[in-house]
Structure formats: C-alpha cells, structure tokens
Write a protein that holds these residues in place. Structure first.
Motif, PDB file in Angstrom:
ATOM      1  N   GLU A   1       8.753  -3.543  -7.749  1.00 28.80           N
ATOM      2  CA  GLU A   1      10.017  -4.176  -7.355  1.00 28.80           C
ATOM      3  C   GLU A   1      11.218  -3.403  -7.877  1.00 28.80           C
ATOM      4  OE1 GLU A   1      12.293  -8.498  -7.781  1.00 28.80           O
ATOM      5  OE2 GLU A   1      10.145  -8.322  -8.184  1.00 28.80           O
TER       6      GLU A   1
ATOM      7  N   PRO B   1      11.672  -1.677   6.235  1.00 29.23           N
ATOM      8  CA  PRO B   1      10.768  -2.786   5.925  1.00 29.23           C
ATOM      9  C   PRO B   1       9.473  -2.268   5.327  1.00 29.23           C
ATOM     10  CG  PRO B   1      10.864  -2.393   8.292  1.00 29.23           C
ATOM     11  CD  PRO B   1      11.928  -1.552   7.670  1.00 29.23           C
ATOM     12  N   CYS B   2       8.876  -3.072   4.474  1.00 29.48           N
ATOM     13  CA  CYS B   2       7.652  -2.664   3.778  1.00 29.48           C
ATOM     14  C   CYS B   2       6.652  -3.814   3.857  1.00 29.48           C
ATOM     15  CB  CYS B   2       7.974  -2.327   2.326  1.00 29.48           C
ATOM     16  SG  CYS B   2       6.558  -1.883   1.332  1.00 29.48           S
ATOM     17  N   ASN B   3       5.432  -3.520   4.300  1.00 24.61           N
ATOM     18  CA  ASN B   3       4.406  -4.561   4.363  1.00 24.61           C
ATOM     19  C   ASN B   3       3.120  -4.046   3.740  1.00 24.61           C
ATOM     20  OD1 ASN B   3       2.962  -3.052   6.350  1.00 24.61           O
ATOM     21  ND2 ASN B   3       4.291  -3.899   7.947  1.00 24.61           N
ATOM     22  N   ALA B   4       2.046  -4.788   3.906  1.00 23.95           N
ATOM     23  CA  ALA B   4       0.786  -4.442   3.243  1.00 23.95           C
ATOM     24  C   ALA B   4       0.239  -3.098   3.698  1.00 23.95           C
ATOM     25  CB  ALA B   4      -0.246  -5.535   3.509  1.00 23.95           C
ATOM     26  N   ALA B   5       0.612  -2.646   4.899  1.00 21.82           N
ATOM     27  CA  ALA B   5       0.079  -1.385   5.422  1.00 21.82           C
ATOM     28  C   ALA B   5       0.905  -0.174   5.017  1.00 21.82           C
ATOM     29  CB  ALA B   5      -0.001  -1.447   6.950  1.00 21.82           C
ATOM     30  N   THR B   6       2.114  -0.383   4.502  1.00 23.57           N
ATOM     31  CA  THR B   6       3.045   0.730   4.320  1.00 23.57           C
ATOM     32  C   THR B   6       2.479   1.839   3.450  1.00 23.57           C
ATOM     33  OG1 THR B   6       4.913  -0.780   4.592  1.00 23.57           O
ATOM     34  CG2 THR B   6       5.367   1.361   3.587  1.00 23.57           C
ATOM     35  N   ARG B   7       1.974   1.476   2.273  1.00 20.33           N
ATOM     36  CA  ARG B   7       1.460   2.499   1.365  1.00 20.33           C
ATOM     37  C   ARG B   7       0.290   3.231   1.997  1.00 20.33           C
ATOM     38  NH1 ARG B   7      -2.601   2.858  -2.285  1.00 20.33           N
ATOM     39  NH2 ARG B   7      -2.315   4.244  -4.089  1.00 20.33           N
TER      40      ARG B   7
ATOM     41  N   GLU C   1       4.031   2.669  11.304  1.00 23.00           N
ATOM     42  CA  GLU C   1       3.279   1.420  11.210  1.00 23.00           C
ATOM     43  C   GLU C   1       3.027   0.777  12.566  1.00 23.00           C
ATOM     44  OE1 GLU C   1       4.975  -1.022   8.099  1.00 23.00           O
ATOM     45  OE2 GLU C   1       5.410   0.784   6.942  1.00 23.00           O
ATOM     46  N   HIS C   2       3.597   1.375  13.622  1.00 21.22           N
ATOM     47  CA  HIS C   2       3.354   0.872  14.977  1.00 21.22           C
ATOM     48  C   HIS C   2       2.337   1.733  15.725  1.00 21.22           C
ATOM     49  CE1 HIS C   2       6.762  -1.769  14.314  1.00 21.22           C
ATOM     50  NE2 HIS C   2       7.494  -0.715  13.997  1.00 21.22           N
TER      51      HIS C   2
END
Length: 379
Positions: free
Chosen positions: A194, A268-274, A296-297
């Motif tokens: 964070e 934006p950042c989600n569970a897949a970003t890393r 991510e798309h």
C-alpha cells in the motif's frame, strides 16, 4: 536546489574480471587490485560475491553529461588497473565462457553468510546487473511510485539484455541472468504494497522471524532502497556499452519524475496485475526487444511500440531534467539492438564460418572486452 537536482540519481555497474589471453573468468583476483582501485578511484569501487566480479557505483548525480564523464573515467581507470594485474574488464549480464564451479567467492563475512544460507544458489550466482537509483521529492511515497512503475519493468529489461549465453552454451534467452536470478528468494516482481509503512511492516515480519537481517535482503526488480532515499531499479542486465547504461538510466529517471508528479494517473490494479507484469518479464527475458507485451484485457503491444509510448509520455520530464540527449541513446539501441543481439550475431557469424563453438564464444568475449572500455565522446 535547481530543478535538475530534484531527481538526483546514481548508477551502479557490475563487471566481470577476465584473463584476456584465455578469455576465461579470473578464478582468483588479487586483493591488492581492489585496494589500489579504491585508493586511486575512491569509494566508487566495490567487491562482489564472486571474486571475478567488481562494481562501480557513481557518486550522486544531477546531470547526465557529468554522469557519463565520471562513469567513463571510472571504467577506463578500473580497466587500466585491472590490466596491470593481468586482467580485463567485461560488462555483460553473463560471461559466455563462464563456469560457476571454477569460481571462488570473496572472503568477507557478508559473502560467507550468503553462501552458507543459500548454498548452490549463491555459488551459481555468476551474473552482473545495472542498478539505477533515483531520489524522489520530499513527501512522495516511494512504494506508491514503485507500484506505478512496475508495468514498465519488462521494457527496461528488454532494453538492457546482455546475457544470451550461460555455461558455454546459447540459452535461447536474451537475458538468462534474469532466469538465473529467479533462483534466489525475494526476487522478481514485488507485490503491491500500500505504501512505505506497509512495505516496512512486511520487512519487519521477516526480520522478527530471522529470515532476513534487514530490508537489504529484499532483492526485487525494483525496491525502495534500504540505504538511500531512492527508488532502485534492479531488473536491468549490465550493459556492455556505457551509452546504453546512460540511456536506460535517463529513461528511468524521467519515468520516476512523471509518476511522482501525476499520482492521480495510477492505473487500476487487480489480482492479475502482478502476474501480467511477470508474464511480460518472461517475454522480455526470452525475446528482448522483439517481445510482444500483454495487458490485462489480453491485448498485445510490441516492445518497441511501448518504448515509443513511454518516451512520448515522459517527453516533458525529459526536457525538465535535461535528459533529451541521453535518451537519444535509446535510438541506437533500437537501431542496432542490445548487447545480446550483437553477441548472438557474432556467434552465428563465426559458427557459419566454420569456427568451433568455443572459438565462436571467444570471439564474442573479445567484442565484449573491447566494447566495455570503448567510451564514445557523445552522451
């Protein structure tokens, strides 16, 4: 303080020490070489885990042209001292003829602990990198900027690739150094913390458990430096050409300014970003500048198109930091490729001319030795 110094920076370059006649790594390096180098060139010279490695760390810089002069002088000065000890300086992520079983580790308490803790992983760690530090303005959270920089890390790796050979063989990768470095714990793409407090809390957990002595043992591809008020880029291979090091450092510096001044533009950042970033890091390891990066798309973007997009994004930052001339070095990388491209082309050329694999690799080493100290007069 002038605007140029708002994002002061430092560059660390790691090198191999080579026996020029055999082109092999120096199994044992006289301790007096490091002592003389530090006496003549200052604290910028540091030892590394393997005896056959040595590091140049620039002083804090505010100007790319000055950095180029100082690093050029340090490369030349260290090369001359190495020559007096029967050695030569080579800049690349891996040594094409290097064999880790023949190497000796530097006899210092820190390095002895690393070998004891990590065993074969430490003994196999025969790789060299380029690290770039950039200091952010007061009040800017380094970890939040680090998070926003992470999608660009695979591109920065692709621009630096210089390690296609390992254990006297063609790996099929442009950066085998990154693949080998993945053997270590706490490397690769970091998680999205964070902020700095969250990052420090994680490091404290590992310290309390005795897993690490301090945050310096978090060896990720990018990190808030534990020793300086900087964000440290660690993903890049060591660059054979000094101009490549400077171009990558300038691009990273401009990126740090761009992200620091535009916190609202955080993607934006989600569970897949890393995982997506790590997938792109694999593509950079494998294909270098010929990689297609994914989002991510599921869309893809060629590395060179992403580079152009990043340069356009940071154009104003480049002007403000007076980095435009140094960034011109990126055009050279695009036109002739990275060190890995040249190494592979030389190897193929000599093999097609009938040279044995060993002699073709020697020709690659000769080019690396020559180019490491062939300092141009331009930025």
């Amino acid at each position: 303080m002038s605007a140029l110094c708002d994002y002061s920076f430092g560059i660390e370059e790691e090198f191999f020490l080579v026996r020029p006649h055999s082109r092999l790594l120096a199994a044992h390096v006289p301790a007096r070489l490091l002592k003389r180098a530090r006496a003549q060139l200052g604290d910028a010279i540091e030892s590394e885990l393997q005896q056959a490695q040595i590091e140049i760390a620039s002083p804090v810089q505010c100007d790319m042209a000055q950095a180029r002069r100082q690093l050029g002088d340090l490369r030349r000065g260290l090369s001359e001292l190495a020559h007096e000890h029967g050695l030569a300086l080579l800049a690349a992520g891996t040594h094409p003829l290097g064999q880790w079983r023949e190497q000796s580790q530097t006899d210092k308490p820190r390095y002895r602990r690393l070998v004891e803790d990590f065993q074969i992983v430490a003994r196999r760690s025969q790789v060299c990198g380029l690290h770039v530090h950039v200091q952010l303005p007061d009040g800017v959270d380094r970890v939040q900027v680090m998070n926003r920089a992470m999608p660009w890390l695979p591109l920065l790796l692709a621009l630096s690739t210089s390690s296609p050979f390992w254990d006297r063989g063609n790996t099929g990768l442009m950066s085998y150094r990154q693949a080998m470095y993945d053997e270590w714990p706490r490397t690769g793409i970091p998680d999205f913390f964070e902020d700095e407090a969250d990052y420090d809390a994680f490091a404290a957990v590992l310290q309390r458990a005795g897993a690490i002595a301090d945050a310096g043992s978090l060896w990720w591809a990018i990190r808030p430096s534990p020793n300086f008020p900087t964000v440290e880029l660690r993903i890049a291979d060591a660059c054979t050409r000094l101009n490549d090091s400077l171009a990558i450092a300038a691009l990273y510096r401009c990126l740090m300014r761009h992200l620091s001044q535009r916190p609202a533009q955080a993607p934006p950042c989600n569970a897949a970003t890393r995982r997506i970033i790590d997938e792109n890091r694999w593509r950079a390891k494998r294909f270098g500048l010929q990689a297609d990066f994914i989002d991510e798309h599921g869309n893809t973007e060629p590395a060179l198109a992403q580079l152009q997009r990043l340069r356009e994004l940071c154009a104003e930052d480049a002007r403000q930091l007076d980095c435009t001339q140094a960034l011109a070095g990126l055009d050279d990388i695009v036109a002739r490729g990275t060190s890995a491209h040249t190494q592979l082309a030389l190897y193929r050329q000599h093999r097609e001319s009938g040279a044995s694999r060993a002699n073709a690799l020697k020709a690659v080493v000769d080019w690396l030795l020559e180019t490491t100290v062939a300092i141009d007069s331009t930025v």
